[in-house]
Design an enzyme around this catalytic site. Structure first.
Site, PDB file in Angstrom:
ATOM      1  N   LYS A  31       0.833  -1.209   0.000  1.00 22.29           N
ATOM      2  CA  LYS A  31       0.000   0.000   0.000  1.00 22.29           C
ATOM      3  C   LYS A  31       0.869   1.262   0.000  1.00 22.29           C
ATOM      4  O   LYS A  31       1.731   1.438   0.858  1.00 22.29           O
ATOM      5  CB  LYS A  31      -0.911   0.011   1.234  1.00 22.29           C
ATOM      6  CG  LYS A  31      -1.890   1.181   1.239  1.00 22.29           C
ATOM      7  CD  LYS A  31      -2.923   1.030   2.342  1.00 22.29           C
ATOM      8  CE  LYS A  31      -2.468   1.563   3.670  1.00 22.29           C
ATOM      9  NZ  LYS A  31      -2.383   3.034   3.730  1.00 22.29           N
ATOM     10  N   ASP A  58      -3.478   4.183  -2.201  1.00 17.33           N
ATOM     11  CA  ASP A  58      -4.469   4.588  -1.186  1.00 17.33           C
ATOM     12  C   ASP A  58      -4.548   6.117  -1.142  1.00 17.33           C
ATOM     13  O   ASP A  58      -4.029   6.752  -0.230  1.00 17.33           O
ATOM     14  CB  ASP A  58      -4.024   4.005   0.162  1.00 17.33           C
ATOM     15  CG  ASP A  58      -4.943   4.388   1.313  1.00 17.33           C
ATOM     16  OD1 ASP A  58      -6.105   4.745   1.063  1.00 17.33           O
ATOM     17  OD2 ASP A  58      -4.476   4.327   2.470  1.00 17.33           O
ATOM     18  N   LYS A  60      -7.652   7.772  -1.748  1.00 18.87           N
ATOM     19  CA  LYS A  60      -9.010   8.141  -1.298  1.00 18.87           C
ATOM     20  C   LYS A  60      -9.569   9.337  -2.070  1.00 18.87           C
ATOM     21  O   LYS A  60      -9.891  10.375  -1.493  1.00 18.87           O
ATOM     22  CB  LYS A  60      -9.015   8.460   0.200  1.00 18.87           C
ATOM     23  CG  LYS A  60      -8.533   7.318   1.088  1.00 18.87           C
ATOM     24  CD  LYS A  60      -8.634   7.684   2.567  1.00 18.87           C
ATOM     25  CE  LYS A  60      -8.141   6.593   3.487  1.00 18.87           C
ATOM     26  NZ  LYS A  60      -6.675   6.373   3.445  1.00 18.87           N
ATOM     27  N   ASP A  63     -14.105  13.921  -5.140  1.00 15.23           N
ATOM     28  CA  ASP A  63     -14.221  15.182  -5.882  1.00 15.23           C
ATOM     29  C   ASP A  63     -15.435  15.034  -6.800  1.00 15.23           C
ATOM     30  O   ASP A  63     -16.165  14.045  -6.697  1.00 15.23           O
ATOM     31  CB  ASP A  63     -12.917  15.430  -6.673  1.00 15.23           C
ATOM     32  CG  ASP A  63     -12.636  16.912  -6.887  1.00 15.23           C
ATOM     33  OD1 ASP A  63     -13.582  17.648  -7.261  1.00 15.23           O
ATOM     34  OD2 ASP A  63     -11.487  17.338  -6.702  1.00 15.23           O
ATOM     35  N   THR A 122     -12.417   5.674  10.029  1.00 17.22           N
ATOM     36  CA  THR A 122     -12.474   5.076  11.374  1.00 17.22           C
ATOM     37  C   THR A 122     -12.086   6.080  12.456  1.00 17.22           C
ATOM     38  O   THR A 122     -12.270   5.820  13.636  1.00 17.22           O
ATOM     39  CB  THR A 122     -11.572   3.837  11.468  1.00 17.22           C
ATOM     40  OG1 THR A 122     -10.312   4.177  10.928  1.00 17.22           O
ATOM     41  CG2 THR A 122     -12.162   2.674  10.721  1.00 17.22           C
ATOM     42  N   ARG A 215       3.002  -1.070  10.624  1.00 21.12           N
ATOM     43  CA  ARG A 215       4.103  -1.056  11.598  1.00 21.12           C
ATOM     44  C   ARG A 215       4.531  -2.403  12.154  1.00 21.12           C
ATOM     45  O   ARG A 215       5.738  -2.594  12.379  1.00 21.12           O
ATOM     46  CB  ARG A 215       3.770  -0.052  12.712  1.00 21.12           C
ATOM     47  CG  ARG A 215       3.864   1.386  12.207  1.00 21.12           C
ATOM     48  CD  ARG A 215       3.138   2.361  13.088  1.00 21.12           C
ATOM     49  NE  ARG A 215       1.694   2.201  12.982  1.00 21.12           N
ATOM     50  CZ  ARG A 215       0.804   2.996  13.573  1.00 21.12           C
ATOM     51  NH1 ARG A 215       1.226   3.986  14.346  1.00 21.12           N
ATOM     52  NH2 ARG A 215      -0.489   2.788  13.410  1.00 21.12           N
TER      53      ARG A 215
END
Ligand code: C5P
Length: 237
Positions: A31, A58, A60, A63, A122, A215
């Site tokens: 990603k 990624d 997002k 528009d 989230t 991570r």
């Protein structure tokens, strides 16, 4: 199917390419988010794709339909495998995005990318939703937007571990669900800033098509070994 997507949340193309190489054959996708993309641009995505990696870009997009359609077409030309938009941009925007993705793939002779939608970020709770004028309960809003994405011809949604099973029930077995927030079991016990989490195998049992892990892999002393442990938990080589 290799369900593990590794978030390349690093700040240089050199580090991203080195990580990608060290994860070759273990990660089902990589990603690239807005930070790395803004620093390194589409040439990094192209290079990863040319090196044989599947890139989840990624960014997002959110528009007007014409602009999102053009952005999706541009993303296809970078060789991205998975692309996302915000479902709250509406049905017309998502339909335009899906159509543009298919057309750009045909024009460039590549497979159509997977196009998925973000439902509710989230980071938002019900108070935050109300403050932007949405009175529905949060799970209802997530399911409503996911169904809208499905009806618009999108391939799936991004979902928190908490939403994965309700979305699987609501959207059926063929719809893609991409779940970040993976902690516990082979993903380790360091929570970082994640709060509502599931372990890798539990997320898949809840209905995730793909899990996104950052991570616990990229921050490990041996990223390949960390990714291998997760792949083993998932039952993939
Ligand atoms: O390092 P960690 O495993 O927490 O990384 C998860 C990745 O998934 C990050 O790139 C993060 O931005 C992303 N993500 C998330 N939660 C969401 C959507 C995306 O953690 N709801």
């Amino acid at each position: 199917m290799n369900r593990l997507i590794v978030a390349l949340d690093v700040d240089t193309g050199t580090r991203a390419l080195a990580l990608a190489e060290s994860l070759r054959g273990i990660a089902g996708g990589l990603k690239v988010g807005s930070r790395l993309f803004t620093l390194e641009g589409p040439s990094l995505v192209r290079q990863l794709a040319d090196d044989g990696h599947k890139v989840f870009l990624d960014l997002k997009f959110h528009d007007i339909p014409n602009t999102v359609a053009q952005a999706v077409a541009s993303a296809v030309r970078t060789g991205a495998w998975m692309i996302n938009v915000h479902a709250s941009g509406g049905s017309a925007m998502m339909q335009a995005a899906a159509e543009a993705g298919r057309r750009a793939a045909l024009d460039t002779g590549v497979p159509a990318p997977l196009l998925i939608a973000v439902t509710v970020l989230t980071s938002m709770d019900e108070d935050a939703l109300r403050s932007v004028g949405v009175g529905r309960a949060l799970p209802d809003q997530v399911v409503t937007l996911a169904r809208m994405a499905q009806a618009a011809g999108l391939d799936g949604v991004v979902a928190s571990p908490l939403e994965t099973s309700i979305l699987r029930s609501a959207c059926g077995p063929a719809f893609g669900i991409v779940t970040p927030g993976i902690r516990g079991a082979s993903a380790g016990t360091t929570m970082d800033d994640q709060a509502r989490t599931l372990g890798p195998a539990d997320a898949v049992r809840a209905g995730a098509s793909y899990i996104v892990v950052g991570r616990p892999i990229i921050g490990a002393p041996d990223p390949r070994a960390a990714a291998e442990a997760i792949a083993r938990e998932l039952g993939t080589p």
